[in-house]
Write a protein that holds these residues in place. Sequence first.
Motif, PDB file in Angstrom:
ATOM      1  N   ILE A   1       9.381 -20.183  10.820  1.00 42.04           N
ATOM      2  CA  ILE A   1      10.667 -21.966  10.197  1.00 42.04           C
ATOM      3  C   ILE A   1       9.938 -21.263   8.446  1.00 42.04           C
ATOM      4  O   ILE A   1      10.915 -21.480   7.498  1.00 42.04           O
ATOM      5  CB  ILE A   1      10.391 -22.997  10.888  1.00 42.04           C
ATOM      6  N   GLY A   2       8.829 -21.604   9.012  1.00 44.64           N
ATOM      7  CA  GLY A   2       8.273 -20.907   7.740  1.00 44.64           C
ATOM      8  C   GLY A   2       8.530 -20.181   6.562  1.00 44.64           C
ATOM      9  O   GLY A   2       9.216 -19.977   5.757  1.00 44.64           O
ATOM     10  N   VAL A   3       8.573 -18.787   7.352  1.00 44.55           N
ATOM     11  CA  VAL A   3       9.133 -17.804   6.787  1.00 44.55           C
ATOM     12  C   VAL A   3      10.488 -17.876   6.152  1.00 44.55           C
ATOM     13  O   VAL A   3      10.955 -17.702   5.134  1.00 44.55           O
ATOM     14  CB  VAL A   3       8.940 -16.310   7.107  1.00 44.55           C
ATOM     15  N   VAL A   4      11.442 -18.262   6.951  1.00 40.67           N
ATOM     16  CA  VAL A   4      12.491 -18.659   6.781  1.00 40.67           C
ATOM     17  C   VAL A   4      12.630 -19.731   5.454  1.00 40.67           C
ATOM     18  O   VAL A   4      13.113 -19.206   4.968  1.00 40.67           O
ATOM     19  CB  VAL A   4      13.525 -19.117   7.636  1.00 40.67           C
TER      20      VAL A   4
ATOM     21  N   GLY B   1      10.405 -20.115   3.048  1.00 39.71           N
ATOM     22  CA  GLY B   1      10.257 -19.563   1.769  1.00 39.71           C
ATOM     23  C   GLY B   1      11.055 -18.633   1.224  1.00 39.71           C
ATOM     24  O   GLY B   1      11.524 -18.680  -0.144  1.00 39.71           O
ATOM     25  N   VAL B   2      11.510 -17.955   2.213  1.00 37.60           N
ATOM     26  CA  VAL B   2      12.779 -16.861   1.565  1.00 37.60           C
ATOM     27  C   VAL B   2      13.499 -17.234   0.744  1.00 37.60           C
ATOM     28  O   VAL B   2      14.349 -17.113  -0.267  1.00 37.60           O
ATOM     29  CB  VAL B   2      12.966 -15.675   3.045  1.00 37.60           C
ATOM     30  N   VAL B   3      14.107 -18.369   1.912  1.00 33.97           N
ATOM     31  CA  VAL B   3      15.217 -19.227   1.127  1.00 33.97           C
ATOM     32  C   VAL B   3      15.195 -20.096  -0.260  1.00 33.97           C
ATOM     33  O   VAL B   3      15.881 -19.869  -0.832  1.00 33.97           O
ATOM     34  CB  VAL B   3      15.629 -20.561   2.383  1.00 33.97           C
TER      35      VAL B   3
ATOM     36  N   GLU C   1      12.644  -9.903  -6.742  1.00 36.01           N
ATOM     37  CA  GLU C   1      13.200 -10.529  -5.733  1.00 36.01           C
ATOM     38  C   GLU C   1      11.984 -10.532  -5.140  1.00 36.01           C
ATOM     39  O   GLU C   1      12.081 -11.455  -3.905  1.00 36.01           O
ATOM     40  CB  GLU C   1      15.048 -10.482  -6.306  1.00 36.01           C
ATOM     41  N   THR C   2      12.540  -8.789  -4.658  1.00 36.23           N
ATOM     42  CA  THR C   2      11.872  -8.599  -3.320  1.00 36.23           C
ATOM     43  C   THR C   2      10.677  -9.029  -2.655  1.00 36.23           C
ATOM     44  O   THR C   2       9.540  -9.320  -1.702  1.00 36.23           O
ATOM     45  CB  THR C   2      11.360  -7.231  -2.749  1.00 36.23           C
ATOM     46  N   SER C   3       9.534  -9.241  -4.273  1.00 36.29           N
ATOM     47  CA  SER C   3       7.824  -9.458  -3.791  1.00 36.29           C
ATOM     48  C   SER C   3       8.017 -10.981  -4.607  1.00 36.29           C
ATOM     49  O   SER C   3       7.412 -11.518  -3.369  1.00 36.29           O
ATOM     50  CB  SER C   3       7.359  -8.784  -5.361  1.00 36.29           C
ATOM     51  N   ALA C   4       8.416 -11.502  -4.622  1.00 37.14           N
ATOM     52  CA  ALA C   4       8.196 -13.167  -4.653  1.00 37.14           C
ATOM     53  C   ALA C   4       9.252 -13.636  -3.334  1.00 37.14           C
ATOM     54  O   ALA C   4       8.554 -14.531  -2.733  1.00 37.14           O
ATOM     55  CB  ALA C   4       9.485 -13.770  -5.718  1.00 37.14           C
ATOM     56  N   ALA C   5      10.032 -13.071  -2.861  1.00 42.04           N
ATOM     57  CA  ALA C   5      10.574 -13.788  -1.453  1.00 42.04           C
ATOM     58  C   ALA C   5       9.099 -12.882  -0.397  1.00 42.04           C
ATOM     59  O   ALA C   5       8.604 -13.539   0.310  1.00 42.04           O
ATOM     60  CB  ALA C   5      11.801 -12.376  -0.635  1.00 42.04           C
ATOM     61  N   MET C   6       8.655 -11.741  -0.578  1.00 47.48           N
ATOM     62  CA  MET C   6       7.681 -11.994   0.466  1.00 47.48           C
ATOM     63  C   MET C   6       6.786 -12.833   0.541  1.00 47.48           C
ATOM     64  O   MET C   6       6.181 -13.220   0.986  1.00 47.48           O
ATOM     65  CB  MET C   6       6.344 -10.885   0.458  1.00 47.48           C
ATOM     66  N   TYR C   7       6.099 -13.016  -0.874  1.00 49.98           N
ATOM     67  CA  TYR C   7       4.899 -14.180  -1.838  1.00 49.98           C
ATOM     68  C   TYR C   7       5.308 -15.457  -1.212  1.00 49.98           C
ATOM     69  O   TYR C   7       4.551 -15.830  -0.146  1.00 49.98           O
ATOM     70  CB  TYR C   7       4.943 -14.000  -2.629  1.00 49.98           C
ATOM     71  N   LEU C   8       6.311 -15.615  -0.950  1.00 48.82           N
ATOM     72  CA  LEU C   8       7.330 -16.932  -0.970  1.00 48.82           C
ATOM     73  C   LEU C   8       7.088 -17.527   1.183  1.00 48.82           C
ATOM     74  O   LEU C   8       6.747 -18.122   1.535  1.00 48.82           O
ATOM     75  CB  LEU C   8       7.909 -18.116  -1.864  1.00 48.82           C
ATOM     76  N   GLY C   9       7.550 -16.377   1.211  1.00 51.48           N
ATOM     77  CA  GLY C   9       7.549 -15.765   2.816  1.00 51.48           C
ATOM     78  C   GLY C   9       6.429 -16.463   3.665  1.00 51.48           C
ATOM     79  O   GLY C   9       5.845 -16.920   4.114  1.00 51.48           O
TER      80      GLY C   9
END
Length: 75
Positions: A21-24, A26-28, A41-49
């Motif tokens: 749930i945390g990964v989802v 963070g990515v959203v 965008e991919t790096s930011a999604a990975m870090y926040l995920g």
Amino acid sequence: MTSQPPRIPNFKRLLISGAVIGVVVGVVVSLIGDSAGGYSETSAAMYLGALGAVVGLALAGLLGILLDRSGRDGA
């Protein structure tokens, strides 16, 4: 009168669910929010995920401990 064993949460499932749930979340958040300067965008999604997974894992662990204690107190 038979006493029932206390119901305790399944920590493995609870922690995995919290992390997923945390990964989802963070990515959203990374996809909806403003673009991060210097990061793709991919790096930011990975870090926040990853950050979301850690936060979700910690919150699920706290919830599991609270549920475990409340289940044992009632017995």
